[in-house]
Design an enzyme around this catalytic site. Structure first.
Site, PDB file in Angstrom:
ATOM      1  N   GLY A  15       0.825  -1.216   0.000  1.00  0.00           N
ATOM      2  CA  GLY A  15       0.000   0.000   0.000  1.00  0.00           C
ATOM      3  C   GLY A  15       0.852   1.255   0.000  1.00  0.00           C
ATOM      4  N   TYR A  99      11.419  -3.260  -6.168  1.00  0.00           N
ATOM      5  CA  TYR A  99      10.560  -2.313  -5.443  1.00  0.00           C
ATOM      6  C   TYR A  99      11.303  -1.012  -5.180  1.00  0.00           C
ATOM      7  CZ  TYR A  99       6.160  -4.593  -4.423  1.00  0.00           C
ATOM      8  OH  TYR A  99       4.904  -5.108  -4.535  1.00  0.00           O
ATOM      9  N   ALA A 115      10.300   5.177  11.387  1.00  0.00           N
ATOM     10  CA  ALA A 115       9.807   6.550  11.511  1.00  0.00           C
ATOM     11  C   ALA A 115       8.530   6.519  12.340  1.00  0.00           C
ATOM     12  CB  ALA A 115       9.518   7.129  10.134  1.00  0.00           C
ATOM     13  N   ARG A 205     -13.391 -20.360   8.852  1.00  0.00           N
ATOM     14  CA  ARG A 205     -14.626 -19.689   9.296  1.00  0.00           C
ATOM     15  C   ARG A 205     -14.872 -18.438   8.446  1.00  0.00           C
ATOM     16  NH1 ARG A 205     -15.693 -15.797  13.125  1.00  0.00           N
ATOM     17  NH2 ARG A 205     -13.558 -15.783  13.952  1.00  0.00           N
ATOM     18  N   GLY A 262      -3.968 -15.503  13.532  1.00  0.00           N
ATOM     19  CA  GLY A 262      -4.403 -14.162  13.153  1.00  0.00           C
ATOM     20  C   GLY A 262      -3.260 -13.166  13.150  1.00  0.00           C
ATOM     21  N   ASP A 303      -3.182  -3.155   5.770  1.00  0.00           N
ATOM     22  CA  ASP A 303      -3.514  -3.991   6.935  1.00  0.00           C
ATOM     23  C   ASP A 303      -3.559  -3.205   8.239  1.00  0.00           C
ATOM     24  OD1 ASP A 303      -3.435  -6.018   5.097  1.00  0.00           O
ATOM     25  OD2 ASP A 303      -1.936  -7.233   6.149  1.00  0.00           O
ATOM     26  N   ALA A 341      -8.242 -15.972  -2.934  1.00  0.00           N
ATOM     27  CA  ALA A 341      -7.947 -17.397  -3.073  1.00  0.00           C
ATOM     28  C   ALA A 341      -7.173 -17.856  -1.857  1.00  0.00           C
ATOM     29  CB  ALA A 341      -7.135 -17.653  -4.333  1.00  0.00           C
ATOM     30  N   HIS A 435     -14.077 -26.370 -23.881  1.00  0.00           N
ATOM     31  CA  HIS A 435     -14.029 -27.811 -23.642  1.00  0.00           C
ATOM     32  C   HIS A 435     -12.696 -28.394 -24.087  1.00  0.00           C
ATOM     33  CE1 HIS A 435     -15.815 -31.711 -22.934  1.00  0.00           C
ATOM     34  NE2 HIS A 435     -15.349 -32.119 -24.106  1.00  0.00           N
TER      35      HIS A 435
HETATM   36  P1  NDP Z   1      -7.269 -15.529  10.144  1.00  0.00           P
HETATM   37  O1  NDP Z   1      -7.953 -14.457  10.892  1.00  0.00           O
HETATM   38  O2  NDP Z   1      -7.701 -15.888   8.777  1.00  0.00           O
HETATM   39  O3  NDP Z   1      -7.292 -16.865  11.010  1.00  0.00           O
HETATM   40  C1  NDP Z   1      -6.892 -16.901  12.335  1.00  0.00           C
HETATM   41  C2  NDP Z   1      -7.185 -18.276  12.892  1.00  0.00           C
HETATM   42  O4  NDP Z   1      -6.627 -18.403  14.190  1.00  0.00           O
HETATM   43  C3  NDP Z   1      -8.676 -18.544  13.013  1.00  0.00           C
HETATM   44  O5  NDP Z   1      -8.881 -19.891  12.689  1.00  0.00           O
HETATM   45  C4  NDP Z   1      -8.948 -18.277  14.502  1.00  0.00           C
HETATM   46  O6  NDP Z   1      -9.986 -19.021  15.014  1.00  0.00           O
HETATM   47  C5  NDP Z   1      -7.650 -18.766  15.114  1.00  0.00           C
HETATM   48  N1  NDP Z   1      -7.355 -18.117  16.392  1.00  0.00           N
HETATM   49  C6  NDP Z   1      -7.359 -16.800  16.671  1.00  0.00           C
HETATM   50  N2  NDP Z   1      -6.997 -16.578  17.952  1.00  0.00           N
HETATM   51  C7  NDP Z   1      -6.765 -17.791  18.486  1.00  0.00           C
HETATM   52  C8  NDP Z   1      -6.376 -18.222  19.783  1.00  0.00           C
HETATM   53  N3  NDP Z   1      -6.142 -17.348  20.757  1.00  0.00           N
HETATM   54  N4  NDP Z   1      -6.236 -19.547  20.004  1.00  0.00           N
HETATM   55  C9  NDP Z   1      -6.471 -20.440  19.003  1.00  0.00           C
HETATM   56  N5  NDP Z   1      -6.847 -20.092  17.762  1.00  0.00           N
HETATM   57  C10 NDP Z   1      -6.995 -18.771  17.509  1.00  0.00           C
HETATM   58  O7  NDP Z   1      -5.747 -15.121  10.203  1.00  0.00           O
HETATM   59  P2  NDP Z   1      -4.468 -15.612   9.398  1.00  0.00           P
HETATM   60  O8  NDP Z   1      -3.351 -15.324  10.324  1.00  0.00           O
HETATM   61  O9  NDP Z   1      -4.629 -16.971   8.868  1.00  0.00           O
HETATM   62  O10 NDP Z   1      -4.417 -14.598   8.183  1.00  0.00           O
HETATM   63  C11 NDP Z   1      -4.483 -13.194   8.414  1.00  0.00           C
HETATM   64  C12 NDP Z   1      -5.047 -12.497   7.220  1.00  0.00           C
HETATM   65  O11 NDP Z   1      -4.067 -12.419   6.210  1.00  0.00           O
HETATM   66  C13 NDP Z   1      -6.225 -13.196   6.554  1.00  0.00           C
HETATM   67  O12 NDP Z   1      -7.438 -12.907   7.174  1.00  0.00           O
HETATM   68  C14 NDP Z   1      -6.152 -12.667   5.165  1.00  0.00           C
HETATM   69  O13 NDP Z   1      -6.816 -11.415   5.132  1.00  0.00           O
HETATM   70  C15 NDP Z   1      -4.667 -12.483   4.949  1.00  0.00           C
HETATM   71  N6  NDP Z   1      -4.098 -13.609   4.174  1.00  0.00           N
HETATM   72  C16 NDP Z   1      -4.512 -13.810   2.896  1.00  0.00           C
HETATM   73  C17 NDP Z   1      -4.016 -14.848   2.159  1.00  0.00           C
HETATM   74  C18 NDP Z   1      -4.494 -15.074   0.769  1.00  0.00           C
HETATM   75  O14 NDP Z   1      -5.101 -14.170   0.190  1.00  0.00           O
HETATM   76  N7  NDP Z   1      -4.284 -16.250   0.189  1.00  0.00           N
HETATM   77  C19 NDP Z   1      -3.033 -15.777   2.715  1.00  0.00           C
HETATM   78  C20 NDP Z   1      -2.679 -15.485   4.056  1.00  0.00           C
HETATM   79  C21 NDP Z   1      -3.200 -14.438   4.745  1.00  0.00           C
HETATM   80  P3  NDP Z   1     -11.540 -18.539  14.932  1.00  0.00           P
HETATM   81  O15 NDP Z   1     -11.978 -18.839  13.540  1.00  0.00           O
HETATM   82  O16 NDP Z   1     -12.202 -19.394  15.946  1.00  0.00           O
HETATM   83  O17 NDP Z   1     -11.541 -17.089  15.273  1.00  0.00           O
END
Ligand code: NDP
Length: 452
Positions: A15, A99, A115, A205, A262, A303, A341, A435
């Site tokens: 960004g 970059y 910074a 989820r 996360g 982000d 994806a 096809h």
């Molecule tokens: P997500 O938010 O997608 O997933 C986090 C996972 O960790 C969830 O399953 C969550 O469970 C679990 N979780 C959270 N806190 C805890 C805890 N305290 N104990 C146990 N489990 C926990 O995050 P990611 O880190 O996987 O990815 C971050 C973001 O980065 C994504 O949301 C996406 O926007 C981006 N990304 C995109 C990609 C792509 O486009 N291909 C690839 C990688 C990342 P619950 O569901 O129960 O909350």
């Protein structure tokens, strides 16, 4: 008052770099950018790019088995991680240089330093020097979040996987989101014994339920020990790894434990609140639809704002900001119908509403098919592809498309164009099939499998 710069960007990720290049290169602004780590940010250095290269690397184990089914006399040796990593490192060096070169060619002054915001119009560099700017853009991205007890046990995050000296024999991955599922599939493909625990009842989820089930089934069939409804209760170091006790009573020793639980916005210690910038509950910078913060001269994209945390979205936000503030053409990044994806094996591409969300919004028809693609059927592999359209019963518009199949990411990009244009199910039906390809199923789905 004369400012040192028209724009100071904090953060050299997708960004920030886009905003700086457009503001300087296309709109003639005097721009500086500070980056404390490597230029390119999460996507280029420790996210999308190295991850996708690892996806490619991990695909050859199945590819070699398939080649044999197609008549090739090939034998797989082992996977040489150090050899791959050396090439990966070289590629990241090349991209980082590209970059940096792009910024320099646009006339952006680069500071390789941290910074922070000093006030509405000034930025303090780590050296103690302060520079002034008419506008400041916060584009500092995010970082992995790890619960405190796990962090104390020294678990790894996705950042560390790219830096491993050797692949472990076994790994425990905690989490059920994008990153957890992608790395479970990557490491499994590279020959690591993978166990994944997720606290909820099904991985991914928020995505379409049928697609989630389909991905989970294939991950298990590929050999990943995926345990849902299960979390880590205790981790203790033992020689050669960590002993983990799970909430379901299971206990095992893993070479490495990776938390993919996360990500959180990078706003700590940036001086934002002192300058009047408002932060949300997760520490994210609060912005309006123009990416403007509570301080009119300070904007934020990507982000760090925790809107939709995807590279192309951060790029759109950065570009729109530069056009609005420096180009005289007000533009807002559109956060609707963003395709994405998940690079599991098989891939999962998605755009628009899930069946569950669409059902809550009005009457729908669901068109869905799961079939063995020609390529894997010939090779005797059991995998099935899933193609699904969620259609509004009254307007006939396609509200969502969900594909789980090899190259689903490529397919969903094009489906997203049609859906953004407002395509109806009948528009899909009128389109002649290509096809024989997997995606032809999208235009030959004749009868709804469900209505609701
Ligand atoms: P997500 O938010 O997608 O997933 C986090 C996972 O960790 C969830 O399953 C969550 O469970 C679990 N979780 C959270 N806190 C805890 C805890 N305290 N104990 C146990 N489990 C926990 O995050 P990611 O880190 O996987 O990815 C971050 C973001 O980065 C994504 O949301 C996406 O926007 C981006 N990304 C995109 C990609 C792509 O486009 N291909 C690839 C990688 C990342 P619950 O569901 O129960 O909350």
């Amino acid at each position: 008052m004369a400012f040192d710069y028209d724009l100071f960007v904090i953060g050299g990720g997708s960004g920030g770099v886009r905003a700086a290049r457009i503001a300087a290169g296309e709109h003639g602004a005097r721009v500086a950018l500070a980056e404390e780590d490597r230029m390119g940010g999460t996507c280029v250095i420790r996210g999308c790019v190295p991850k996708k290269l690892m996806v490619f690397a991990s695909s050859f184990r199945d590819g070699i088995a398939e080649a044999r089914a197609y008549g090739w006399e090939v034998t797989a040796g082992g996977f040489d991680w150090p050899a791959f990593r050396a090439r990966l490192d070289a590629e990241l060096d090349r991209l980082e240089a590209a970059y940096r070169g792009g910024l320099e060619r646009a006339g952006v002054t680069v500071f390789d330093t941290r910074a922070t915001l000093a006030d509405a119009h000034s930025v303090r560099l780590a050296s103690g020097r302060t520079v002034s700017a008419k506008h400041v853009l916060i584009a500092t991205g995010g970082r992995p979040f790890v619960p405190a007890t796990a962090a104390a046990a020294g678990v790894l995050t996705s950042n560390d996987i790219f830096r491993l000296d050797a692949l472990p024999a076994s790994v425990l991955i905690v989490g059920g989101g994008f990153i957890a599922c992608e790395f479970a599939c990557i490491l499994n493909g590279m020959g690591v014994k993978v166990t994944q625990v997720y606290r909820g009842e099904q991985i991914l989820r928020g995505f379409d339920r049928e697609a989630r089930d389909h991905v989970a089934e294939h991950m298990r069939a590929a050999g990943i020990d995926l345990r849902t409804g299960c979390d880590v209760a205790r981790i203790e170091p033992v020689p050669g790894g960590s002993r983990v006790v799970a909430t379901d009573g299971g206990e095992a020793v893993f070479g490495k434990v990776v938390y993919a639980t996360g990500r959180q916005p990078n706003t700590e210690g940036l001086g934002l609140e002192a300058a009047g910038v408002k932060l949300g509950k997760r520490g994210e910078v609060m912005v309006d639809e123009w990416s403007q913060t509570a301080v009119p001269s300070v904007y934020a994209v990507g982000d760090v704002t925790d809107r939709i945390n995807l590279t192309p979205v951060a790029i759109r936000e950065g570009h729109a900001f530069a056009d609005t503030v420096f180009g005289g053409t007000p533009a807002r990044a559109d956060h609707g119908l963003v395709p994405s994806a998940v690079f599991t094996r098989p891939e999962f591409g998605t755009v628009g509403l899930t069946e569950e969300a669409a059902r809550a919004a009005g009457p729908i028809e669901v068109y869905s098919t799961a079939f063995r693609p020609m390529r894997s059927a010939f090779a005797g592999r059991p995998d099935r592809a899933l193609m699904k359209l969620v259609v509004a019963a009254d307007t006939r518009r396609v509200l969502g498309c969900h594909i789980v199949a090899p190259e689903a990411g490529e397919m969903i990009q094009l489906a997203a164009v049609a859906i953004r244009m407002g395509a109806t199910k009948e528009d899909f039906d009128r389109t002649v099939a290509v096809h024989p390809v997997m995606a032809e199923e999208l235009v030959t789905l004749r009868k709804p499998v469900r209505t609701a």
